[in-house]
Design a protein around this motif. Structure first.
Motif, PDB file in Angstrom:
ATOM      1  N   THR A  33       0.881  -1.135  -0.110  1.00 34.12           N
ATOM      2  CA  THR A  33       0.184  -0.070  -0.073  1.00 34.12           C
ATOM      3  C   THR A  33       0.928   1.213   0.055  1.00 34.12           C
ATOM      4  OG1 THR A  33      -1.654  -1.095   1.261  1.00 34.12           O
ATOM      5  CG2 THR A  33      -1.865   1.198   1.182  1.00 34.12           C
ATOM      6  N   VAL A  34       0.807   2.166  -1.048  1.00 32.50           N
ATOM      7  CA  VAL A  34       1.506   3.557  -1.041  1.00 32.50           C
ATOM      8  C   VAL A  34       0.656   4.498  -1.361  1.00 32.50           C
ATOM      9  CG1 VAL A  34       2.959   4.647  -2.532  1.00 32.50           C
ATOM     10  CG2 VAL A  34       3.397   2.226  -2.102  1.00 32.50           C
ATOM     11  N   ASN A  35       0.377   5.266  -0.481  1.00 36.43           N
ATOM     12  CA  ASN A  35      -0.626   6.541  -0.517  1.00 36.43           C
ATOM     13  C   ASN A  35      -1.824   5.856  -0.733  1.00 36.43           C
ATOM     14  OD1 ASN A  35       1.656   8.367  -0.449  1.00 36.43           O
ATOM     15  ND2 ASN A  35       2.005   8.389  -2.688  1.00 36.43           N
ATOM     16  N   LEU A  36      -2.100   5.127   0.169  1.00 34.55           N
ATOM     17  CA  LEU A  36      -3.769   4.323   0.111  1.00 34.55           C
ATOM     18  C   LEU A  36      -4.094   3.754  -1.194  1.00 34.55           C
ATOM     19  CD1 LEU A  36      -5.480   7.212   2.120  1.00 34.55           C
ATOM     20  CD2 LEU A  36      -4.405   5.492   2.969  1.00 34.55           C
ATOM     21  N   THR A  37      -3.144   3.475  -1.876  1.00 34.98           N
ATOM     22  CA  THR A  37      -3.318   2.601  -3.026  1.00 34.98           C
ATOM     23  C   THR A  37      -2.421   1.243  -2.941  1.00 34.98           C
ATOM     24  OG1 THR A  37      -3.598   4.756  -4.415  1.00 34.98           O
ATOM     25  CG2 THR A  37      -3.252   2.708  -5.527  1.00 34.98           C
ATOM     26  N   GLU A  38      -2.987   0.143  -3.465  1.00 28.60           N
ATOM     27  CA  GLU A  38      -2.589  -1.097  -3.347  1.00 28.60           C
ATOM     28  C   GLU A  38      -1.522  -1.185  -4.920  1.00 28.60           C
ATOM     29  OE1 GLU A  38      -5.152  -4.538  -2.790  1.00 28.60           O
ATOM     30  OE2 GLU A  38      -4.848  -4.351  -0.647  1.00 28.60           O
ATOM     31  N   GLU A  39      -0.430  -1.491  -4.609  1.00 31.13           N
ATOM     32  CA  GLU A  39       0.597  -1.781  -5.802  1.00 31.13           C
ATOM     33  C   GLU A  39       0.958  -3.128  -5.680  1.00 31.13           C
ATOM     34  OE1 GLU A  39       3.648   1.006  -5.704  1.00 31.13           O
ATOM     35  OE2 GLU A  39       2.316   2.823  -6.105  1.00 31.13           O
ATOM     36  N   LEU A  40       0.806  -4.015  -6.894  1.00 31.81           N
ATOM     37  CA  LEU A  40       1.400  -5.319  -7.132  1.00 31.81           C
ATOM     38  C   LEU A  40       2.739  -5.277  -7.097  1.00 31.81           C
ATOM     39  CD1 LEU A  40       0.675  -8.465  -7.580  1.00 31.81           C
ATOM     40  CD2 LEU A  40       0.645  -7.728 -10.106  1.00 31.81           C
ATOM     41  N   VAL A  41       3.437  -6.097  -6.276  1.00 31.50           N
ATOM     42  CA  VAL A  41       4.914  -6.020  -6.071  1.00 31.50           C
ATOM     43  C   VAL A  41       5.345  -7.287  -6.970  1.00 31.50           C
ATOM     44  CG1 VAL A  41       6.835  -6.436  -4.630  1.00 31.50           C
ATOM     45  CG2 VAL A  41       4.724  -5.081  -3.799  1.00 31.50           C
ATOM     46  N   LYS A  42       4.468  -8.298  -6.951  1.00 32.25           N
ATOM     47  CA  LYS A  42       5.049  -9.567  -7.695  1.00 32.25           C
ATOM     48  C   LYS A  42       3.918 -10.538  -7.695  1.00 32.25           C
ATOM     49  CE  LYS A  42       9.397 -11.559  -8.281  1.00 32.25           C
ATOM     50  NZ  LYS A  42      10.850 -11.801  -7.677  1.00 32.25           N
ATOM     51  N   GLU A  43       3.861 -11.290  -8.607  1.00 29.13           N
ATOM     52  CA  GLU A  43       2.774 -12.392  -8.966  1.00 29.13           C
ATOM     53  C   GLU A  43       3.513 -13.777  -9.531  1.00 29.13           C
ATOM     54  OE1 GLU A  43      -0.983 -11.377 -10.718  1.00 29.13           O
ATOM     55  OE2 GLU A  43      -0.584 -12.723 -12.073  1.00 29.13           O
ATOM     56  N   VAL A  44       3.016 -15.119  -8.617  1.00 25.99           N
ATOM     57  CA  VAL A  44       3.540 -16.145  -9.393  1.00 25.99           C
ATOM     58  C   VAL A  44       2.480 -17.065  -9.552  1.00 25.99           C
ATOM     59  CG1 VAL A  44       5.804 -15.806  -8.385  1.00 25.99           C
ATOM     60  CG2 VAL A  44       3.996 -17.086  -7.017  1.00 25.99           C
ATOM     61  N   ASN A  45       2.460 -18.024 -10.253  1.00 24.67           N
ATOM     62  CA  ASN A  45       1.286 -19.182 -10.689  1.00 24.67           C
ATOM     63  C   ASN A  45       1.985 -20.517 -10.964  1.00 24.67           C
ATOM     64  OD1 ASN A  45       1.979 -18.519 -13.180  1.00 24.67           O
ATOM     65  ND2 ASN A  45       0.394 -17.247 -13.719  1.00 24.67           N
ATOM     66  N   GLU A  46       3.156 -20.523 -10.838  1.00 24.53           N
ATOM     67  CA  GLU A  46       3.626 -21.995 -10.843  1.00 24.53           C
ATOM     68  C   GLU A  46       4.627 -22.190  -9.767  1.00 24.53           C
ATOM     69  OE1 GLU A  46       6.022 -21.969 -14.248  1.00 24.53           O
ATOM     70  OE2 GLU A  46       4.617 -21.530 -15.796  1.00 24.53           O
ATOM     71  N   SER A  47       4.428 -23.657  -9.419  1.00 23.16           N
ATOM     72  CA  SER A  47       4.865 -24.144  -8.071  1.00 23.16           C
ATOM     73  C   SER A  47       6.186 -24.990  -8.294  1.00 23.16           C
ATOM     74  CB  SER A  47       3.955 -25.059  -7.452  1.00 23.16           C
ATOM     75  OG  SER A  47       3.659 -26.343  -8.062  1.00 23.16           O
ATOM     76  N   LEU A  48       6.852 -24.912  -7.323  1.00 25.10           N
ATOM     77  CA  LEU A  48       8.081 -25.835  -7.550  1.00 25.10           C
ATOM     78  C   LEU A  48       8.435 -26.467  -6.339  1.00 25.10           C
ATOM     79  CD1 LEU A  48      11.269 -26.079  -8.705  1.00 25.10           C
ATOM     80  CD2 LEU A  48      11.938 -24.397  -7.555  1.00 25.10           C
ATOM     81  N   ASN A  49       8.367 -27.894  -6.364  1.00 18.22           N
ATOM     82  CA  ASN A  49       8.243 -28.839  -5.383  1.00 18.22           C
ATOM     83  C   ASN A  49       7.194 -28.720  -4.271  1.00 18.22           C
ATOM     84  OD1 ASN A  49      10.487 -30.182  -6.411  1.00 18.22           O
ATOM     85  ND2 ASN A  49      12.109 -28.657  -5.507  1.00 18.22           N
ATOM     86  N   GLU A  50       6.112 -28.256  -4.932  1.00 20.65           N
ATOM     87  CA  GLU A  50       4.802 -28.122  -3.929  1.00 20.65           C
ATOM     88  C   GLU A  50       4.990 -26.655  -3.321  1.00 20.65           C
ATOM     89  OE1 GLU A  50       3.958 -31.237  -1.256  1.00 20.65           O
ATOM     90  OE2 GLU A  50       3.472 -32.802  -3.144  1.00 20.65           O
ATOM     91  N   GLU A  51       5.843 -25.850  -3.550  1.00 22.83           N
ATOM     92  CA  GLU A  51       5.880 -24.656  -3.013  1.00 22.83           C
ATOM     93  C   GLU A  51       5.879 -23.728  -4.084  1.00 22.83           C
ATOM     94  OE1 GLU A  51       8.341 -25.393   1.122  1.00 22.83           O
ATOM     95  OE2 GLU A  51       9.358 -24.774  -0.790  1.00 22.83           O
ATOM     96  N   TYR A  52       5.509 -22.396  -3.899  1.00 18.45           N
ATOM     97  CA  TYR A  52       5.447 -21.016  -4.641  1.00 18.45           C
ATOM     98  C   TYR A  52       6.745 -20.227  -4.083  1.00 18.45           C
ATOM     99  CZ  TYR A  52       1.128 -22.673  -6.532  1.00 18.45           C
ATOM    100  OH  TYR A  52       0.172 -23.453  -7.348  1.00 18.45           O
ATOM    101  N   VAL A  53       7.606 -19.958  -4.854  1.00 17.62           N
ATOM    102  CA  VAL A  53       8.857 -19.392  -4.432  1.00 17.62           C
ATOM    103  C   VAL A  53       9.024 -17.973  -5.235  1.00 17.62           C
ATOM    104  CG1 VAL A  53      11.339 -19.662  -4.177  1.00 17.62           C
ATOM    105  CG2 VAL A  53       9.882 -21.420  -4.166  1.00 17.62           C
ATOM    106  N   MET A  54       9.416 -17.035  -4.397  1.00 16.82           N
ATOM    107  CA  MET A  54       9.726 -15.696  -4.922  1.00 16.82           C
ATOM    108  C   MET A  54      10.731 -15.001  -4.094  1.00 16.82           C
ATOM    109  SD  MET A  54       6.280 -13.645  -4.247  1.00 16.82           S
ATOM    110  CE  MET A  54       5.043 -14.968  -4.513  1.00 16.82           C
ATOM    111  N   ASP A  55      11.428 -14.163  -4.692  1.00 11.42           N
ATOM    112  CA  ASP A  55      12.429 -13.260  -3.847  1.00 11.42           C
ATOM    113  C   ASP A  55      12.037 -11.891  -3.784  1.00 11.42           C
ATOM    114  OD1 ASP A  55      14.222 -15.182  -3.623  1.00 11.42           O
ATOM    115  OD2 ASP A  55      15.165 -15.154  -5.652  1.00 11.42           O
ATOM    116  N   LEU A  56      11.770 -11.240  -2.565  1.00 10.53           N
ATOM    117  CA  LEU A  56      11.322  -9.826  -2.256  1.00 10.53           C
ATOM    118  C   LEU A  56      12.481  -9.060  -1.459  1.00 10.53           C
ATOM    119  CD1 LEU A  56       7.677 -10.824  -1.645  1.00 10.53           C
ATOM    120  CD2 LEU A  56       8.526  -9.805  -3.550  1.00 10.53           C
TER     121      LEU A  56
END
Length: 547
Positions: free
Chosen positions: A58-81
């Motif tokens: 949330t930036v200035n009362l507005t939600e911004e998308l930082v990251k999106e994933v839809n593929e799993s790896l070894n039954e987990e969803y992995v991302m770097d933030l």
């Protein structure tokens, strides 16, 4: 001077602080941690498909998308933030099923338990019996989530569906019969039992004599649409299961012919009907004109006057044809490929038996006077049986195909006859051709060789070879012969022949040996003649001397 030094020191410290702050901010921005998310349903199943994970800020009362994933790896969803405070949102098949704030400042593994669960729906008819079959459609209110499944044995097990309020539509036999609301709660198990306005119609189908039909089908029509087709069992029963309440037209069909129709109202849990159809059983009997049973290869029963029925009954002497719709039929009976009966018959309520008469035809046997018949064996090809004829002049036969094995002059000859009417079999002696070609040892033809053919001591033929060394004997009766060849009056070849078909006989003669024999004979004759002449001369000289 001291003031200048102080000012310089302050400027230096400010510059160092600025550099340190820039370095710190750059480090913080560049620093990233790993987030691992395992998505688990309320029934403790791990989902790895149809999942979308979004990380929001949330930036200035507005939600911004930082990251999106839809593929799993070894039954987990992995991302770097980068580190920070976020909002985590998880979608399953387009429906948001998880949302929670997240403080993220180091490597983190998260188990997200989403609002996805299982539900079991059970469906019963008005008798309390499970619905046999149908189709279920679900729609989650306020979303685009839909699902369809088959009702089997009164039950539908729905796995991995989002929690929420659903609209359920139930279809049976292609007709929508119910639309209800069902709430799926955020619990591990959900179940519901629903009663539908469905009934069973039990039909007992009989023919005009009160006997149950052994085959056929029942068609259920509503408006212009066929909603159900059910086969009739061997006991004449058809159960129209899970029929929605309402008005219908039912039709019983046998051999593609409608034999019964009726409008019915289904308005109670179970309806029973006994229907009498325009169908009967016919007994078929095949006999000859003398009342004797006759084997028939096939009987075709063909509907006429708009009656679309055609069936074949094989191997008939006497049989029953069941489930025959009333009407006019063409009855065609065969022995082999020969039709001996072709008539129309009207099958009505009063007819239970149909007699098919097979004719008897006279086959006359004619023979020429120069043959001797020893026996005749008759083979019925259709019934695969044989008999020895005692009368060589005639025989009475049913229509069909026969073989006559005629033994004449000790040779068997086979005649094939198809009997369709009174007919005649002409037995003629078999005639063949014997061709004799005589050559010498060089393969050259020899002209003037006498060819003699003898049978049982009687000369049957004599001829002389032509310039091609050939003589042809036409129209020769089959049998056993002896052939003898003479060259210049001397026998040079003899052989026994069994003549049953056209034969070409090639004979090689050693002409030189025969010529030497002829020279020796000539010399001997010459010497003999000289001797006689000398004796005659000597006799005359003696007479002159005495005188």
């Amino acid at each position: 001077m001291e003031t200048k030094k102080l000012y310089s020191l302050s400027a230096f410290l400010l510059l160092a602080l600025t550099i340190a702050m820039i370095f710190t901010v750059t480090y913080v921005i560049a620093q990233q941690y790993r987030l691992r998310i395992k998505v688990i349903t309320l029934t403790n199943r791990t989902l790895t498909k149809d999942i979308t994970i979004r990380v929001l800020r949330t930036v200035n009362l507005t939600e911004e998308l930082v990251k999106e994933v839809n593929e799993s790896l070894n039954e987990e969803y992995v991302m770097d933030l980068p580190p920070g405070d976020y909002e985590l949102s998880i979608f399953y098949k387009g429906v948001e099923v998880y949302r929670a704030p997240m403080e993220f400042y180091n490597d983190t593994t998260l188990e997200a338990r989403i609002n996805v669960t299982d539900a079991i729906l059970k469906f019963y008819d008005l008798r309390g019996e499970p619905v046999k079959n149908g189709t279920l459609e679900l729609a989650l209110r306020g979303t685009n989530f839909t699902l369809s499944d088959e009702i089997r044995k009164g039950e539908v097990e729905l796995k991995d569906i989002p929690v929420g309020s659903y609209i359920i539509r139930v279809y049976v036999h292609g007709m929508k019969i119910s639309e209800i609301s069902v709430q799926v709660n955020a619990t591990a198990t959900n179940s519901a039992a629903l009663t539908l306005n469905l009934s069973d119609v039990v039909m007992v189908c009989e023919n005009i004599r009160g006997r149950p039909l052994s085959s056929g089908l029942v068609k259920v029509v509503k408006g212009n649409r066929t909603v159900l087709i059910k086969n009739i069992s061997s006991g004449g029963t058809a159960v129209l299961e899970d029929l929605p309440l309402g008005e219908y037209e039912i039709a019983v069909m046998v051999r593609n012919v409608t034999v019964y129709t009726k409008d019915i109202i289904v308005n109670r849990p179970e309806v029973s009907l006994i229907v009498c159809c325009n169908v009967t059983d016919i007994r078929l009997k095949v006999k000859d004109v003398n009342g004797k049973e006759v084997y028939c290869s096939r009987i075709d029963i063909i509907g006429t006057k708009g009656l679309n029925v055609k069936l074949s009954v094989p191997h008939v002497v006497e049989t029953t044809v069941s489930n025959l719709p009333l009407g006019v039929y063409r009855i065609v009976a065969y022995r082999g490929d020969v039709v001996f009966y072709d008539k129309e018959a009207e099958i009505t309520k009063g007819i239970s038996q149909l007699n098919i008469t097979c004719p008897i035809y006279r086959l006359s046997i004619q023979t020429s006077g120069d043959i001797r018949i020893r026996n005749i064996i008759l083979v019925d090809v259709i019934e695969n049986r044989t008999m020895l004829l005692t009368d060589f002049s005639k025989v009475d036969l049913y229509p069909g195909r026969y073989l006559f094995v005629v033994n004449m002059d000790d040779v068997d000859e086979v005649y094939q006859v198809t009997v369709k009417s009174n007919t005649t079999l002409r037995i003629l002696p078999k005639r063949v051709t014997l061709s004799v070609i005589v050559v010498n040892t060089q393969g050259n033809p020899i002209k003037g060789v006498n060819v003699t053919l003898v049978r049982e001591g009687t000369v049957m033929f004599q001829g002389i070879t032509d310039e091609h060394g050939k003589v042809v004997i036409d129209s020769l009766k089959v049998g056993n012969y002896k052939i003898i060849l003479y060259l210049r009056g001397e026998q040079v070849f003899t052989k026994d022949l069994e003549v049953t078909k056209d034969i070409q006989l090639l004979v090689e003669v050693n002409e030189r040996i025969h010529q030497r024999k002829m020279i020796n004979v000539s010399i001997a004759l010459t010497i003999t003649a000289i001797s006689i002449l000398l004796i005659m001369i000597r006799s005359k000289v003696l007479k002159v001397t005495k005188g």
